[in-house]
Design a protein around this motif. Structure first.
Motif, PDB file in Angstrom:
ATOM      1  N   GLN A   8       0.592  -1.157   0.262  1.00 30.45           N
ATOM      2  CA  GLN A   8      -0.313  -0.009   0.009  1.00 30.45           C
ATOM      3  C   GLN A   8       0.769   1.424   0.145  1.00 30.45           C
ATOM      4  O   GLN A   8       0.102   1.943  -0.839  1.00 30.45           O
ATOM      5  CB  GLN A   8      -0.609  -0.092   1.017  1.00 30.45           C
ATOM      6  CG  GLN A   8      -2.508  -0.801   0.992  1.00 30.45           C
ATOM      7  CD  GLN A   8      -3.460  -0.698   1.358  1.00 30.45           C
ATOM      8  OE1 GLN A   8      -3.571  -0.699   2.626  1.00 30.45           O
ATOM      9  NE2 GLN A   8      -4.224  -0.071   0.458  1.00 30.45           N
ATOM     10  N   LEU A   9       2.127   1.378   0.524  1.00 28.11           N
ATOM     11  CA  LEU A   9       2.540   1.879   0.496  1.00 28.11           C
ATOM     12  C   LEU A   9       3.176   2.002  -1.101  1.00 28.11           C
ATOM     13  O   LEU A   9       4.016   4.030  -1.049  1.00 28.11           O
ATOM     14  CB  LEU A   9       3.475   1.849   1.851  1.00 28.11           C
ATOM     15  CG  LEU A   9       3.660   2.542   3.296  1.00 28.11           C
ATOM     16  CD1 LEU A   9       4.773   1.614   3.837  1.00 28.11           C
ATOM     17  CD2 LEU A   9       2.426   3.231   3.772  1.00 28.11           C
ATOM     18  N   LEU A  10       3.185   1.862  -1.397  1.00 22.93           N
ATOM     19  CA  LEU A  10       4.090   2.022  -2.634  1.00 22.93           C
ATOM     20  C   LEU A  10       2.803   2.050  -3.828  1.00 22.93           C
ATOM     21  O   LEU A  10       3.028   3.213  -4.340  1.00 22.93           O
ATOM     22  CB  LEU A  10       4.620   0.446  -3.514  1.00 22.93           C
ATOM     23  CG  LEU A  10       5.797   0.757  -2.910  1.00 22.93           C
ATOM     24  CD1 LEU A  10       6.138  -1.197  -3.423  1.00 22.93           C
ATOM     25  CD2 LEU A  10       7.014   1.013  -3.089  1.00 22.93           C
ATOM     26  N   GLY A  11       1.317   1.406  -3.533  1.00 24.98           N
ATOM     27  CA  GLY A  11       0.163   1.315  -5.216  1.00 24.98           C
ATOM     28  C   GLY A  11      -0.283   2.574  -4.327  1.00 24.98           C
ATOM     29  O   GLY A  11      -0.809   3.078  -5.163  1.00 24.98           O
ATOM     30  N   ASP A  12      -0.789   2.694  -2.884  1.00 22.13           N
ATOM     31  CA  ASP A  12      -1.907   3.992  -2.472  1.00 22.13           C
ATOM     32  C   ASP A  12      -1.134   5.173  -2.711  1.00 22.13           C
ATOM     33  O   ASP A  12      -1.997   5.687  -1.525  1.00 22.13           O
ATOM     34  CB  ASP A  12      -2.251   3.194  -1.229  1.00 22.13           C
ATOM     35  CG  ASP A  12      -3.679   2.212  -2.423  1.00 22.13           C
ATOM     36  OD1 ASP A  12      -4.200   2.291  -3.375  1.00 22.13           O
ATOM     37  OD2 ASP A  12      -4.268   0.927  -1.498  1.00 22.13           O
ATOM     38  N   VAL A  13       0.396   5.569  -2.516  1.00 24.02           N
ATOM     39  CA  VAL A  13       0.339   6.710  -2.488  1.00 24.02           C
ATOM     40  C   VAL A  13       1.029   7.121  -3.720  1.00 24.02           C
ATOM     41  O   VAL A  13       1.126   7.478  -4.904  1.00 24.02           O
ATOM     42  CB  VAL A  13       2.451   6.888  -1.675  1.00 24.02           C
ATOM     43  CG1 VAL A  13       2.583   7.984  -1.397  1.00 24.02           C
ATOM     44  CG2 VAL A  13       1.833   5.985  -0.147  1.00 24.02           C
ATOM     45  N   LYS A  14       0.598   8.785  -3.975  1.00 23.34           N
ATOM     46  CA  LYS A  14       0.185   9.561  -4.891  1.00 23.34           C
ATOM     47  C   LYS A  14       2.001   9.746  -5.076  1.00 23.34           C
ATOM     48  O   LYS A  14       2.414  11.143  -4.531  1.00 23.34           O
ATOM     49  CB  LYS A  14      -0.156  11.003  -5.219  1.00 23.34           C
ATOM     50  CG  LYS A  14      -0.550  11.795  -6.297  1.00 23.34           C
ATOM     51  CD  LYS A  14      -1.542  13.193  -6.168  1.00 23.34           C
ATOM     52  CE  LYS A  14      -2.064  13.783  -7.671  1.00 23.34           C
ATOM     53  NZ  LYS A  14      -2.434  14.547  -7.602  1.00 23.34           N
ATOM     54  N   TRP A  15       3.052   9.462  -5.716  1.00 20.88           N
ATOM     55  CA  TRP A  15       3.683   9.742  -5.994  1.00 20.88           C
ATOM     56  C   TRP A  15       4.599  11.201  -7.375  1.00 20.88           C
ATOM     57  O   TRP A  15       5.466  11.600  -6.918  1.00 20.88           O
ATOM     58  CB  TRP A  15       5.182   7.905  -6.097  1.00 20.88           C
ATOM     59  CG  TRP A  15       5.515   7.080  -4.640  1.00 20.88           C
ATOM     60  CD1 TRP A  15       4.365   5.941  -4.618  1.00 20.88           C
ATOM     61  CD2 TRP A  15       6.010   7.373  -3.715  1.00 20.88           C
ATOM     62  NE1 TRP A  15       4.644   5.977  -3.251  1.00 20.88           N
ATOM     63  CE2 TRP A  15       5.921   6.489  -2.774  1.00 20.88           C
ATOM     64  CE3 TRP A  15       6.589   8.473  -3.853  1.00 20.88           C
ATOM     65  CZ2 TRP A  15       6.520   6.338  -2.004  1.00 20.88           C
ATOM     66  CZ3 TRP A  15       8.133   8.337  -2.428  1.00 20.88           C
ATOM     67  CH2 TRP A  15       7.361   7.665  -1.211  1.00 20.88           C
ATOM     68  N   GLY A  16       3.248  10.273  -8.022  1.00 25.43           N
ATOM     69  CA  GLY A  16       4.402  10.224  -9.167  1.00 25.43           C
ATOM     70  C   GLY A  16       5.129  10.513 -10.585  1.00 25.43           C
ATOM     71  O   GLY A  16       5.757  10.114  -9.684  1.00 25.43           O
ATOM     72  N   GLU A  17       5.672  11.230 -10.642  1.00 23.43           N
ATOM     73  CA  GLU A  17       6.882  10.753 -11.820  1.00 23.43           C
ATOM     74  C   GLU A  17       8.176  11.109 -11.199  1.00 23.43           C
ATOM     75  O   GLU A  17       7.925  12.861  -9.894  1.00 23.43           O
ATOM     76  CB  GLU A  17       7.109  11.983 -12.906  1.00 23.43           C
ATOM     77  CG  GLU A  17       6.342  11.253 -14.187  1.00 23.43           C
ATOM     78  CD  GLU A  17       6.083  12.362 -15.392  1.00 23.43           C
ATOM     79  OE1 GLU A  17       7.387  12.431 -15.482  1.00 23.43           O
ATOM     80  OE2 GLU A  17       5.023  12.398 -16.052  1.00 23.43           O
TER      81      GLU A  17
END
Length: 291
Positions: free
Chosen positions: A139-148
């Protein structure tokens, strides 16, 4: 903010949506770099944080994920441990967490940070079995708005356990930085982490020797507190690159406690060593991509 368990991948029902989101997000991250060690106490998080800051100082857009669920401290070392994590509602009704950012008063490009340390009280232990740890990291990888991002740095916990396996199976890592100190007992464990990365077929693996020597604050001589050269010997033995030595700097402890990476103290030997480490890493990764 509680972390909601992701949808599980059940046979016959299609791909896990969270896994799909991770795959979509990592396409926007140019380089994905893991920082790990088979042993605790070698300064792995210090290397991860200062590598991130050095890259951001060079103008790259950087994100750093603290994948140490049980002992997160990256946020503290970057001075954002008291930041509030907000969430944004998407068109499909889901929410994505917005990673706190820091630019150290404009000294670097904004660094995005995500850690379990944001989501639980500072003195509350996380007593989870491996399956919950795996779900949290995803979830910290896939449900965070990391952007480019130019670089996604993942700071792993010690050992070769669930957290590391989850990330290496979820992401297509470009590099793994193995952190060790010179003494033999550290080399035994870091060698295991290095060989794990080989088995996971990470394209570029390199060794960094942290706490390589102490510069005496009185006479300026180099003192080999833990011996010296062990990291280079490990790299030669395993046929991987030796990325460099990081000296013990008395300012580093003060800087970490204050939430300021030592790499921002440009007049120190440690800062220069971290900048050289970042430059070598960038050069190698770009060579591998044929640029």
């Amino acid at each position: 903010m509680a972390i909601k368990a992701p949808t599980l991948n059940v046979g016959g029902l299609g791909a896990d949506p969270l896994t799909e989101r991770i795959n979509e997000k990592q396409q926007k991250w140019k380089y994905k770099v893991a920082v790990l060690s088979g042993k605790g106490g070698v300064g792995k998080s210090t290397v991860a944080v200062n590598l991130a800051a050095a890259l951001a100082k060079k103008g790259y857009y950087v994100g750093i994920l603290d994948a140490d669920i049980h002992g997160p401290n990256v946020a503290k070392m970057l001075g954002v441990d008291r930041a509030e994590v907000l969430a944004e509602e998407l068109e499909d009704g889901r929410f994505e967490m917005l990673p706190p950012m820091t630019d150290f008063m404009g000294q670097v490009t904004p660094i995005k940070v995500m850690s379990m340390g944001f989501l639980v009280p500072e003195d509350q232990p996380i007593i989870w079995r491996g399956s919950l740890v795996t779900k949290a990291i995803k979830q910290l990888l896939g449900d965070v708005k990391w952007g480019e991002l130019d670089f996604m740095i993942i700071d792993f916990p010690p050992g070769t356990g669930d957290e590391i396996l989850t990330v290496t199976q979820s992401l297509q890592l470009d590099a793994a930085i193995i952190v060790t100190t010179p003494q033999e007992v550290a080399l035994l464990d870091t060698g295991k982490a290095l060989n794990m990365m080989k088995k996971m077929e990470v394209p570029y693996i390199a060794v960094v020797e942290n706490m390589s020597y102490l510069i005496c604050p009185h006479c300026g001589n180099e003192i080999d507190l833990f011996g010296r050269g062990g990291g280079r010997k490990l790299a030669e033995k395993e046929g991987v690159e030796f990325l460099g030595e990081i000296p013990i700097d008395l300012k580093a402890r003060q800087a970490s406690d204050a939430g300021i990476p030592i790499v921002l103290y440009g007049d120190t030997m440690a800062a220069k060593a971290f900048m050289e480490l970042a430059e070598k890493l960038v050069r190698k990764l770009e060579e591998m991509r044929g640029k």
